[in-house]
Design a protein around this motif. Structure first.
Motif, PDB file in Angstrom:
ATOM      1  N   GLU A  40     -27.617   6.385 -36.134  1.00 42.95           N
ATOM      2  CA  GLU A  40     -26.605   7.346 -35.677  1.00 42.95           C
ATOM      3  C   GLU A  40     -25.275   7.102 -36.405  1.00 42.95           C
ATOM      4  OE1 GLU A  40     -25.186   7.003 -31.637  1.00 42.95           O
ATOM      5  OE2 GLU A  40     -25.156   9.183 -31.460  1.00 42.95           O
ATOM      6  N   HIS A  90     -26.851  11.607 -45.893  1.00 38.23           N
ATOM      7  CA  HIS A  90     -26.919  12.133 -44.519  1.00 38.23           C
ATOM      8  C   HIS A  90     -28.311  12.732 -44.257  1.00 38.23           C
ATOM      9  CE1 HIS A  90     -24.953  13.944 -41.007  1.00 38.23           C
ATOM     10  NE2 HIS A  90     -25.370  15.138 -41.356  1.00 38.23           N
ATOM     11  N   HIS A 163     -22.362  23.453 -37.728  1.00 37.92           N
ATOM     12  CA  HIS A 163     -23.295  22.339 -37.457  1.00 37.92           C
ATOM     13  C   HIS A 163     -22.586  21.246 -36.635  1.00 37.92           C
ATOM     14  CE1 HIS A 163     -26.119  19.103 -38.675  1.00 37.92           C
ATOM     15  NE2 HIS A 163     -25.098  18.436 -39.184  1.00 37.92           N
ATOM     16  N   LYS A 167     -23.115  20.317 -32.702  1.00 32.97           N
ATOM     17  CA  LYS A 167     -23.596  18.964 -32.442  1.00 32.97           C
ATOM     18  C   LYS A 167     -22.752  18.270 -31.361  1.00 32.97           C
ATOM     19  CE  LYS A 167     -25.056  14.721 -32.767  1.00 32.97           C
ATOM     20  NZ  LYS A 167     -24.034  14.182 -31.879  1.00 32.97           N
TER      21      LYS A 167
HETATM   22  C1  HEM Z   1     -23.052  20.926 -45.259  1.00 33.06           C
HETATM   23  C2  HEM Z   1     -23.962  20.184 -44.629  1.00 33.06           C
HETATM   24  C3  HEM Z   1     -23.700  19.224 -43.491  1.00 33.06           C
HETATM   25  C4  HEM Z   1     -22.509  18.747 -42.992  1.00 33.06           C
HETATM   26  C5  HEM Z   1     -21.090  19.072 -43.474  1.00 33.06           C
HETATM   27  C6  HEM Z   1     -22.828  17.879 -41.895  1.00 33.06           C
HETATM   28  C7  HEM Z   1     -21.891  17.220 -41.112  1.00 33.06           C
HETATM   29  C8  HEM Z   1     -22.189  16.493 -39.978  1.00 33.06           C
HETATM   30  C9  HEM Z   1     -21.215  15.857 -39.125  1.00 33.06           C
HETATM   31  C10 HEM Z   1     -19.707  15.926 -39.345  1.00 33.06           C
HETATM   32  C11 HEM Z   1     -21.879  15.217 -38.153  1.00 33.06           C
HETATM   33  C12 HEM Z   1     -21.236  14.345 -37.071  1.00 33.06           C
HETATM   34  C13 HEM Z   1     -21.250  14.988 -35.730  1.00 33.06           C
HETATM   35  C14 HEM Z   1     -20.645  14.069 -34.689  1.00 33.06           C
HETATM   36  O1  HEM Z   1     -19.626  13.419 -34.956  1.00 33.06           O
HETATM   37  O2  HEM Z   1     -21.199  14.014 -33.586  1.00 33.06           O
HETATM   38  C15 HEM Z   1     -23.290  15.457 -38.355  1.00 33.06           C
HETATM   39  C16 HEM Z   1     -24.283  14.980 -37.534  1.00 33.06           C
HETATM   40  C17 HEM Z   1     -25.616  15.182 -37.757  1.00 33.06           C
HETATM   41  N1  HEM Z   1     -26.186  15.859 -38.805  1.00 33.06           N
HETATM   42 FE1  HEM Z   1     -25.206  16.809 -40.280  1.00 33.06          FE
HETATM   43  N2  HEM Z   1     -24.202  17.808 -41.770  1.00 33.06           N
HETATM   44  C18 HEM Z   1     -24.763  18.618 -42.718  1.00 33.06           C
HETATM   45  C19 HEM Z   1     -26.102  18.804 -42.942  1.00 33.06           C
HETATM   46  C20 HEM Z   1     -27.096  18.227 -42.227  1.00 33.06           C
HETATM   47  C21 HEM Z   1     -28.502  18.364 -42.509  1.00 33.06           C
HETATM   48  C22 HEM Z   1     -29.091  19.095 -43.716  1.00 33.06           C
HETATM   49  C23 HEM Z   1     -29.165  17.672 -41.552  1.00 33.06           C
HETATM   50  C24 HEM Z   1     -30.628  17.512 -41.377  1.00 33.06           C
HETATM   51  C25 HEM Z   1     -31.480  18.496 -41.518  1.00 33.06           C
HETATM   52  C26 HEM Z   1     -28.197  17.101 -40.648  1.00 33.06           C
HETATM   53  C27 HEM Z   1     -28.468  16.335 -39.538  1.00 33.06           C
HETATM   54  C28 HEM Z   1     -27.557  15.788 -38.683  1.00 33.06           C
HETATM   55  C29 HEM Z   1     -27.897  15.044 -37.487  1.00 33.06           C
HETATM   56  C30 HEM Z   1     -29.292  14.744 -36.974  1.00 33.06           C
HETATM   57  C31 HEM Z   1     -26.677  14.658 -36.916  1.00 33.06           C
HETATM   58  C32 HEM Z   1     -26.483  13.884 -35.610  1.00 33.06           C
HETATM   59  C33 HEM Z   1     -26.445  12.443 -35.856  1.00 33.06           C
HETATM   60  C34 HEM Z   1     -26.537  11.692 -34.562  1.00 33.06           C
HETATM   61  O3  HEM Z   1     -25.907  12.072 -33.560  1.00 33.06           O
HETATM   62  O4  HEM Z   1     -27.254  10.689 -34.559  1.00 33.06           O
HETATM   63  N3  HEM Z   1     -26.933  17.448 -41.101  1.00 33.06           N
HETATM   64  N4  HEM Z   1     -23.443  16.225 -39.485  1.00 33.06           N
END
Ligand code: HEM
Length: 216
Positions: A40, A90, A163, A167
């Motif tokens: 995470e 990521h 996203h 989230k």
């Molecule tokens: C432009 C593309 C993306 C951006 C800018 C981005 C950005 C982020 C950010 C800022 C978070 C943090 C959220 C938090 O603080 O709770 C996050 C979490 C997450 N993202 Fe992305 N993301 C992108 C693409 C993706 C992709 C392609 C996947 C997978 C298919 C993904 C899967 C996840 C997952 C599973 C989390 C949650 C992590 C957790 O709580 O353990 N993201 N993303």
């Protein structure tokens, strides 16, 4: 300022600075600093840095124009590629550590969870940009087509914000902050485009560009 921006050493320094978040993550990994849930921690950190680097990349054109610093363009490709590199870590963390490369589960997850769908869309938009980022691809595609593909960075940033917003659910202050920054940058770009078009139309209508009138 020009000498600073065109110096090879400034570029090297910026490159090293961009590596710092990754370095900090690796250092934490080796010093048990990734908290109770390391997967995470890596996902949250790399996700935030992806969004930050997208914003840095989008800032280059307005800063170049508003501050009259055309040489800033030398840093845009590097920043964009860093956004994609952090996104790749990521995404790979999700694919490997979260889903163990179970592609049936992954496709179900992408279809079922809207926040994953939005992130995946952002990845799909940035992938062709990363592939075609070299000068060779600009030549092969032609400037106009290349630019059209690379304008997708705004959509990718919007997908990233959505996203993030979906989230976090409760405390939406940070996604809203990034959303506001991306909206301002997009509005500036649209305004710039509109005024440039108007100036061009005005130049075409000005007497020195008007077609010669045979009856006068
Ligand atoms: C432009 C593309 C993306 C951006 C800018 C981005 C950005 C982020 C950010 C800022 C978070 C943090 C959220 C938090 O603080 O709770 C996050 C979490 C997450 N993202 Fe992305 N993301 C992108 C693409 C993706 C992709 C392609 C996947 C997978 C298919 C993904 C899967 C996840 C997952 C599973 C989390 C949650 C992590 C957790 O709580 O353990 N993201 N993303």
């Amino acid at each position: 300022m020009r000498a600073l921006l065109t110096s090879k050493w400034t570029k090297v320094a910026v490159f090293l600075i961009c590596l710092l978040p990754l370095g900090a993550l690796v250092w934490r990994g080796f010093h048990h600093g990734l908290g109770a849930n390391p997967v995470e921690f890596i996902q949250l950190t790399t996700g935030e840095w992806t969004l930050r680097f997208l914003v840095f990349t989008l800032c280059i054109t307005p800063f170049r124009k508003l501050l009259s610093l055309p040489d800033l363009i030398r840093y845009r490709r590097m920043l964009g590629l860093f956004a994609f590199s952090y996104l790749s870590i990521h995404f790979l963390t999700y694919l490997f550590l979260d889903q163990s490369f179970d592609f049936a589960e992954i496709s179900k997850d992408i279809a079922k969870r809207p926040f994953i769908t939005a992130g995946f869309l952002g990845f799909l938009l940035l992938l062709p940009m990363a592939i075609t980022s070299s000068a060779g691809w600009i030549r092969r595609l032609g400037g106009k087509r290349w630019q059209r593909i690379h304008r997708g960075i705004y959509l990718a940033a919007i997908c990233g914000v959505i996203h993030y917003y979906w989230k976090v659910k409760s405390d939406v202050r940070m996604p809203l902050f990034y959303g506001a920054v991306v909206a301002i940058l997009l509005l500036w770009r649209l305004g710039d485009w509109f005024f440039r078009r108007r100036a061009m139309a005005g130049a075409k209508l000005s007497p020195q560009h008007a077609p010669a009138n045979p009856s006068s």
